[in-house]
Design a protein around this motif. Structure first.
Motif, short mmCIF file in Angstrom:
data_model
loop_
_atom_site.label_atom_id
_atom_site.label_comp_id
_atom_site.label_asym_id
_atom_site.label_seq_id
_atom_site.Cartn_x
_atom_site.Cartn_y
_atom_site.Cartn_z
N GLN A 4 -9.37 -89.50 85.80
CA GLN A 4 -9.81 -89.27 84.43
C GLN A 4 -11.31 -89.00 84.36
O GLN A 4 -11.76 -88.12 83.62
CB GLN A 4 -9.45 -90.47 83.55
N GLN A 5 -12.08 -89.76 85.12
CA GLN A 5 -13.53 -89.56 85.13
C GLN A 5 -13.88 -88.17 85.68
O GLN A 5 -14.74 -87.48 85.13
CB GLN A 5 -14.21 -90.63 85.98
N ALA B 202 -8.50 -79.93 82.96
CA ALA B 202 -7.25 -80.70 82.88
C ALA B 202 -6.65 -80.80 84.28
O ALA B 202 -6.78 -79.90 85.11
CB ALA B 202 -6.27 -80.04 81.93
N VAL B 203 -5.97 -81.92 84.54
CA VAL B 203 -5.42 -82.22 85.86
C VAL B 203 -3.98 -82.69 85.69
O VAL B 203 -3.70 -83.63 84.95
CB VAL B 203 -6.23 -83.33 86.57
N THR C 173 -11.86 -72.35 85.49
CA THR C 173 -10.52 -72.90 85.65
C THR C 173 -10.28 -73.95 84.57
O THR C 173 -11.12 -74.82 84.34
CB THR C 173 -10.35 -73.53 87.05
N GLN C 174 -9.11 -73.88 83.94
CA GLN C 174 -8.82 -74.82 82.86
C GLN C 174 -7.87 -75.94 83.29
O GLN C 174 -7.80 -76.97 82.64
CB GLN C 174 -8.21 -74.07 81.68
N LEU C 175 -7.13 -75.72 84.38
CA LEU C 175 -6.12 -76.68 84.81
C LEU C 175 -5.98 -76.62 86.32
O LEU C 175 -5.97 -75.52 86.90
CB LEU C 175 -4.78 -76.36 84.15
N LEU D 180 -0.52 -85.48 82.81
CA LEU D 180 -1.43 -84.41 82.43
C LEU D 180 -2.66 -85.08 81.85
O LEU D 180 -2.60 -85.69 80.77
CB LEU D 180 -0.80 -83.46 81.42
N ILE D 181 -3.75 -85.00 82.58
CA ILE D 181 -5.01 -85.64 82.20
C ILE D 181 -5.98 -84.57 81.75
O ILE D 181 -6.24 -83.61 82.49
CB ILE D 181 -5.59 -86.44 83.38
N THR D 182 -6.51 -84.70 80.55
CA THR D 182 -7.50 -83.77 80.03
C THR D 182 -8.86 -84.48 79.98
O THR D 182 -8.94 -85.70 80.22
CB THR D 182 -7.13 -83.29 78.62
#
Length: 272
Positions: free
Chosen positions: A68-69, A77-78, A33-35, A96-98
Protein backbone atom coordinates in the motif's frame (compact mmCIF):
# COMPACT_ATOMS: atom_id res chain seq x y z
CA UNK A 1 -4.66 2.72 -20.14
CA UNK A 2 -1.14 1.36 -19.71
CA UNK A 3 -0.72 -1.75 -17.57
CA UNK A 4 2.41 -3.69 -16.65
CA UNK A 5 2.39 -7.48 -16.37
CA UNK A 6 4.89 -8.59 -13.72
CA UNK A 7 5.58 -12.20 -14.74
CA UNK A 8 7.98 -13.15 -11.95
CA UNK A 9 9.51 -16.12 -10.22
CA UNK A 10 8.51 -16.57 -6.60
CA UNK A 11 9.51 -18.48 -3.52
CA UNK A 12 6.97 -20.61 -1.69
CA UNK A 13 6.82 -19.47 1.95
CA UNK A 14 9.32 -16.76 0.99
CA UNK A 15 7.54 -13.55 1.95
CA UNK A 16 10.65 -11.39 2.37
CA UNK A 17 12.03 -12.31 -1.06
CA UNK A 18 8.65 -12.03 -2.79
CA UNK A 19 7.86 -8.65 -1.26
CA UNK A 20 11.25 -7.27 -2.29
CA UNK A 21 10.62 -8.40 -5.87
CA UNK A 22 7.17 -6.78 -5.83
CA UNK A 23 8.41 -3.47 -4.46
CA UNK A 24 11.23 -3.38 -7.01
CA UNK A 25 8.77 -4.05 -9.84
CA UNK A 26 6.45 -1.28 -8.64
CA UNK A 27 9.37 1.16 -8.43
CA UNK A 28 10.48 0.21 -11.97
CA UNK A 29 7.11 0.99 -13.57
CA UNK A 30 6.97 3.64 -16.28
CA UNK A 31 5.73 7.03 -15.17
CA UNK A 32 2.47 6.71 -17.14
CA UNK A 33 1.64 3.14 -16.05
CA UNK A 34 -1.63 3.10 -14.14
CA UNK A 35 -1.75 -0.54 -12.99
CA UNK A 36 0.70 -3.38 -12.36
CA UNK A 37 -0.49 -6.97 -11.99
CA UNK A 38 1.34 -9.80 -10.19
CA UNK A 39 0.76 -13.58 -10.05
CA UNK A 40 -1.41 -15.60 -7.67
CA UNK A 41 -0.32 -15.50 -3.98
CA UNK A 42 2.81 -13.68 -5.10
CA UNK A 43 3.58 -12.21 -1.70
CA UNK A 44 3.83 -15.52 0.16
CA UNK A 45 4.09 -18.06 -2.64
CA UNK A 46 2.10 -21.23 -2.06
CA UNK A 47 2.05 -22.32 1.58
CA UNK A 48 1.27 -25.85 2.67
CA UNK A 49 -1.16 -26.98 5.33
CA UNK A 50 1.83 -27.08 7.70
CA UNK A 51 3.11 -23.56 6.92
CA UNK A 52 0.02 -21.49 6.14
CA UNK A 53 -0.55 -20.40 9.75
CA UNK A 54 3.01 -19.06 9.91
CA UNK A 55 3.07 -17.15 6.61
CA UNK A 56 -0.51 -15.92 6.11
CA UNK A 57 -1.23 -12.34 7.23
CA UNK A 58 -4.34 -10.22 7.81
CA UNK A 59 -5.27 -7.35 5.53
CA UNK A 60 -3.59 -4.90 7.88
CA UNK A 61 -0.43 -7.02 8.16
CA UNK A 62 3.03 -5.61 7.38
CA UNK A 63 3.36 -7.12 3.91
CA UNK A 64 0.14 -5.67 2.50
CA UNK A 65 0.91 -2.38 4.25
CA UNK A 66 4.26 -2.24 2.47
CA UNK A 67 2.55 -2.67 -0.90
CA UNK A 68 0.00 0.00 0.00
CA UNK A 69 2.81 2.41 0.84
CA UNK A 70 4.52 1.68 -2.49
CA UNK A 71 1.24 2.26 -4.35
CA UNK A 72 0.92 5.66 -2.67
CA UNK A 73 4.54 6.64 -3.28
CA UNK A 74 4.44 5.73 -6.97
CA UNK A 75 0.82 6.77 -7.58
CA UNK A 76 -0.07 3.42 -9.13
CA UNK A 77 -2.65 0.67 -8.65
CA UNK A 78 -1.42 -2.84 -7.80
CA UNK A 79 -3.23 -6.16 -8.25
CA UNK A 80 -1.42 -8.76 -6.17
CA UNK A 81 -2.13 -12.08 -4.49
CA UNK A 82 -1.36 -13.11 -0.93
CA UNK A 83 -2.23 -15.70 1.70
CA UNK A 84 -4.82 -14.06 3.95
CA UNK A 85 -5.35 -14.87 7.63
CA UNK A 86 -8.82 -13.81 8.77
CA UNK A 87 -8.96 -14.74 12.45
CA UNK A 88 -7.49 -18.17 11.85
CA UNK A 89 -9.34 -18.83 8.58
CA UNK A 90 -7.02 -18.85 5.57
CA UNK A 91 -7.83 -17.64 2.06
CA UNK A 92 -6.11 -17.41 -1.31
CA UNK A 93 -6.79 -13.71 -1.85
CA UNK A 94 -6.08 -11.08 -4.48
CA UNK A 95 -6.24 -7.36 -3.75
CA UNK A 96 -6.59 -4.33 -5.96
CA UNK A 97 -4.63 -1.66 -4.12
CA UNK A 98 -4.81 1.95 -5.28
CA UNK A 99 -2.96 5.00 -3.94
CA UNK A 100 -6.04 5.56 -1.73
CA UNK A 101 -6.00 2.04 -0.23
CA UNK A 102 -7.61 -1.35 -0.87
CA UNK A 103 -10.28 -0.92 -3.53
CA UNK A 104 -11.22 -4.57 -4.02
CA UNK A 105 -10.65 -7.92 -2.31
CA UNK A 106 -11.40 -11.29 -3.86
CA UNK A 107 -11.02 -14.69 -2.24
CA UNK A 108 -10.54 -17.61 -4.64
CA UNK A 109 -13.84 -19.46 -4.92
CA UNK A 110 -12.71 -22.57 -6.84
CA UNK A 111 -9.86 -24.31 -5.05
CA UNK A 112 -7.35 -26.36 -7.00
CA UNK A 113 -6.23 -29.69 -5.54
CA UNK A 114 -3.18 -28.16 -3.82
CA UNK A 115 -5.34 -25.36 -2.30
CA UNK A 116 -7.63 -27.79 -0.53
CA UNK A 117 -6.72 -28.36 3.07
CA UNK A 118 -4.74 -25.10 3.01
CA UNK A 119 -7.31 -22.45 2.13
CA UNK A 120 -11.05 -22.02 2.57
CA UNK A 121 -13.05 -21.04 -0.53
CA UNK A 122 -14.42 -17.55 -0.92
CA UNK A 123 -18.18 -17.04 -0.86
CA UNK A 124 -18.67 -14.13 -3.28
CA UNK A 125 -17.63 -12.34 -6.44
CA UNK A 126 -17.07 -8.59 -6.48
CA UNK A 127 -16.35 -5.60 -8.71
CA UNK A 128 -15.41 -1.99 -8.05
CA UNK A 129 -15.18 1.27 -9.97
CA UNK A 130 -11.61 2.34 -10.63
CA UNK A 131 -10.43 5.06 -13.02
CA UNK A 132 -13.83 5.14 -14.70
CA UNK A 133 -14.01 1.40 -15.41
CA UNK A 134 -15.50 -1.49 -13.50
CA UNK A 135 -12.96 -4.11 -12.45
CA UNK A 136 -13.47 -7.70 -11.34
CA UNK A 137 -10.89 -10.27 -10.26
CA UNK A 138 -10.48 -14.04 -10.50
CA UNK A 139 -7.70 -16.40 -9.46
CA UNK A 140 -6.13 -19.20 -11.52
CA UNK A 141 -8.41 -22.30 -11.51
CA UNK A 142 -11.45 -20.00 -11.33
CA UNK A 143 -11.15 -19.22 -15.04
CA UNK A 144 -11.72 -22.84 -16.03
CA UNK A 145 -15.34 -22.34 -14.91
CA UNK A 146 -17.34 -20.06 -17.25
CA UNK A 147 -19.66 -19.10 -14.39
CA UNK A 148 -16.92 -17.20 -12.52
CA UNK A 149 -16.26 -14.70 -15.28
CA UNK A 150 -19.99 -14.45 -15.97
CA UNK A 151 -20.51 -13.62 -12.29
CA UNK A 152 -18.22 -10.59 -12.42
CA UNK A 153 -19.66 -9.68 -15.82
CA UNK A 154 -23.15 -9.66 -14.29
CA UNK A 155 -21.69 -7.21 -11.77
CA UNK A 156 -20.69 -4.97 -14.68
CA UNK A 157 -17.00 -5.81 -15.17
CA UNK A 158 -15.24 -4.13 -18.09
CA UNK A 159 -11.87 -5.58 -17.07
CA UNK A 160 -11.29 -9.01 -15.55
CA UNK A 161 -7.92 -9.36 -13.79
CA UNK A 162 -6.69 -12.92 -13.27
CA UNK A 163 -3.78 -13.56 -10.93
CA UNK A 164 -2.43 -16.93 -11.96
CA UNK A 165 -0.25 -19.73 -10.60
CA UNK A 166 -0.65 -22.20 -13.44
CA UNK A 167 1.91 -24.93 -13.98
CA UNK A 168 2.87 -27.46 -16.63
CA UNK A 169 1.17 -29.20 -18.37
CA UNK A 170 -1.85 -26.88 -18.05
CA UNK A 171 -0.57 -23.74 -19.79
CA UNK A 172 -2.64 -24.37 -22.94
CA UNK A 173 -5.76 -24.83 -20.81
CA UNK A 174 -5.53 -21.32 -19.40
CA UNK A 175 -4.57 -19.81 -22.74
CA UNK A 176 -7.82 -21.14 -24.18
CA UNK A 177 -9.85 -20.25 -21.09
CA UNK A 178 -8.76 -16.62 -20.81
CA UNK A 179 -9.63 -15.96 -24.46
CA UNK A 180 -13.03 -17.59 -24.06
CA UNK A 181 -13.82 -15.74 -20.82
CA UNK A 182 -13.07 -12.39 -22.46
CA UNK A 183 -15.04 -13.13 -25.62
CA UNK A 184 -18.15 -14.57 -23.96
CA UNK A 185 -18.37 -11.64 -21.54
CA UNK A 186 -17.25 -8.92 -23.97
CA UNK A 187 -14.69 -7.59 -21.50
CA UNK A 188 -10.93 -7.16 -21.39
CA UNK A 189 -9.05 -9.91 -19.56
CA UNK A 190 -5.56 -9.57 -18.05
CA UNK A 191 -3.87 -12.75 -16.80
CA UNK A 192 -0.49 -12.74 -15.06
CA UNK A 193 1.20 -16.04 -14.27
CA UNK A 194 4.25 -17.11 -12.31
CA UNK A 195 7.36 -18.63 -13.93
CA UNK A 196 10.18 -20.84 -12.69
CA UNK A 197 10.19 -23.72 -10.24
CA UNK A 198 8.14 -24.07 -7.09
CA UNK A 199 8.10 -26.50 -4.21
CA UNK A 200 7.45 -30.10 -5.11
CA UNK A 201 9.05 -29.81 -8.53
CA UNK A 202 6.28 -27.71 -10.08
CA UNK A 203 7.25 -25.74 -13.18
CA UNK A 204 5.11 -22.66 -13.67
CA UNK A 205 4.02 -22.06 -17.25
CA UNK A 206 4.16 -18.27 -17.73
CA UNK A 207 2.06 -17.18 -20.68
CA UNK A 208 0.74 -13.99 -19.09
CA UNK A 209 -1.71 -12.41 -21.51
CA UNK A 210 -3.94 -9.53 -22.52
CA UNK A 211 -7.16 -10.39 -24.37
CA UNK A 212 -9.58 -7.85 -25.83
CA UNK A 213 -13.43 -7.95 -25.61
CA UNK A 214 -13.62 -9.81 -28.93
CA UNK A 215 -11.52 -12.65 -27.50
CA UNK A 216 -8.44 -11.64 -29.50
CA UNK A 217 -5.09 -12.34 -27.88
CA UNK A 218 -3.32 -8.96 -28.00
CA UNK A 219 -0.20 -9.95 -26.09
CA UNK A 220 1.23 -13.17 -24.71
CA UNK A 221 4.43 -13.57 -22.70
CA UNK A 222 6.77 -16.52 -22.96
CA UNK A 223 8.14 -18.58 -20.09
CA UNK A 224 10.81 -16.18 -18.87
CA UNK A 225 10.68 -13.51 -16.20
CA UNK A 226 9.71 -10.10 -17.44
CA UNK A 227 7.82 -6.89 -16.83
CA UNK A 228 5.84 -6.01 -19.94
CA UNK A 229 3.81 -2.90 -20.76
CA UNK A 230 0.49 -3.41 -22.53
CA UNK A 231 -2.13 -0.86 -23.51
CA UNK A 232 -5.91 -1.19 -23.25
CA UNK A 233 -8.20 0.83 -25.51
CA UNK A 234 -11.54 0.89 -23.73
CA UNK A 235 -13.25 2.19 -26.86
CA UNK A 236 -13.19 -1.47 -27.90
CA UNK A 237 -15.82 -2.22 -25.24
CA UNK A 238 -18.46 -0.23 -27.12
CA UNK A 239 -17.41 -1.80 -30.42
CA UNK A 240 -17.63 -5.34 -29.02
CA UNK A 241 -21.05 -4.68 -27.49
CA UNK A 242 -22.55 -2.63 -30.34
CA UNK A 243 -24.44 -5.26 -32.32
CA UNK A 244 -25.32 -7.65 -29.50
CA UNK A 245 -24.75 -8.00 -25.77
CA UNK A 246 -24.59 -11.48 -24.28
CA UNK A 247 -25.58 -10.21 -20.83
CA UNK A 248 -28.77 -8.71 -22.24
CA UNK A 249 -29.64 -11.71 -24.39
CA UNK A 250 -28.89 -14.55 -21.96
CA UNK A 251 -31.97 -16.43 -20.74
CA UNK A 252 -30.38 -18.00 -17.66
CA UNK A 253 -28.77 -15.75 -15.07
CA UNK A 254 -26.58 -16.88 -12.23
CA UNK A 255 -28.36 -17.08 -8.89
CA UNK A 256 -27.23 -15.29 -5.77
CA UNK A 257 -27.93 -12.10 -3.87
CA UNK A 258 -26.43 -8.92 -5.34
CA UNK A 259 -25.30 -6.32 -2.82
CA UNK A 260 -24.56 -2.79 -4.01
CA UNK A 261 -22.51 -0.64 -1.65
CA UNK A 262 -22.46 3.13 -1.45
CA UNK A 263 -18.78 3.26 -2.49
CA UNK A 264 -19.51 1.50 -5.78
CA UNK A 265 -18.52 -1.98 -4.68
CA UNK A 266 -20.86 -4.69 -5.98
CA UNK A 267 -20.95 -8.24 -4.66
CA UNK A 268 -22.68 -11.43 -5.81
CA UNK A 269 -23.03 -13.90 -2.97
CA UNK A 270 -22.69 -17.57 -3.86
CA UNK A 271 -25.83 -19.48 -2.80
CA UNK A 272 -25.24 -22.16 -0.19
Amino acid sequence: MKVELAQLKGQDNGTTYNLQRALAAIAACAADTQLIVFPETHLMGFPSAETVAQVAEPLDGPTVQAVQQAAREHNIAVAIGFAENDNGEFYNTTLLITPEGIALKYRKTHLWASDRGVFSPGDRFATCNWNGIRVGMLICYDIEFPETARAVAQLGADLIIVTNGNMDPYGPTHRTAIMARAQENQAFALMVNRVGEGDGGLLFAGGSALVDPFGTLLHECGREEGQVIVELDFNQLAEARRDYRYLNDQRLRLPGEVIKHADGLRELLIPR
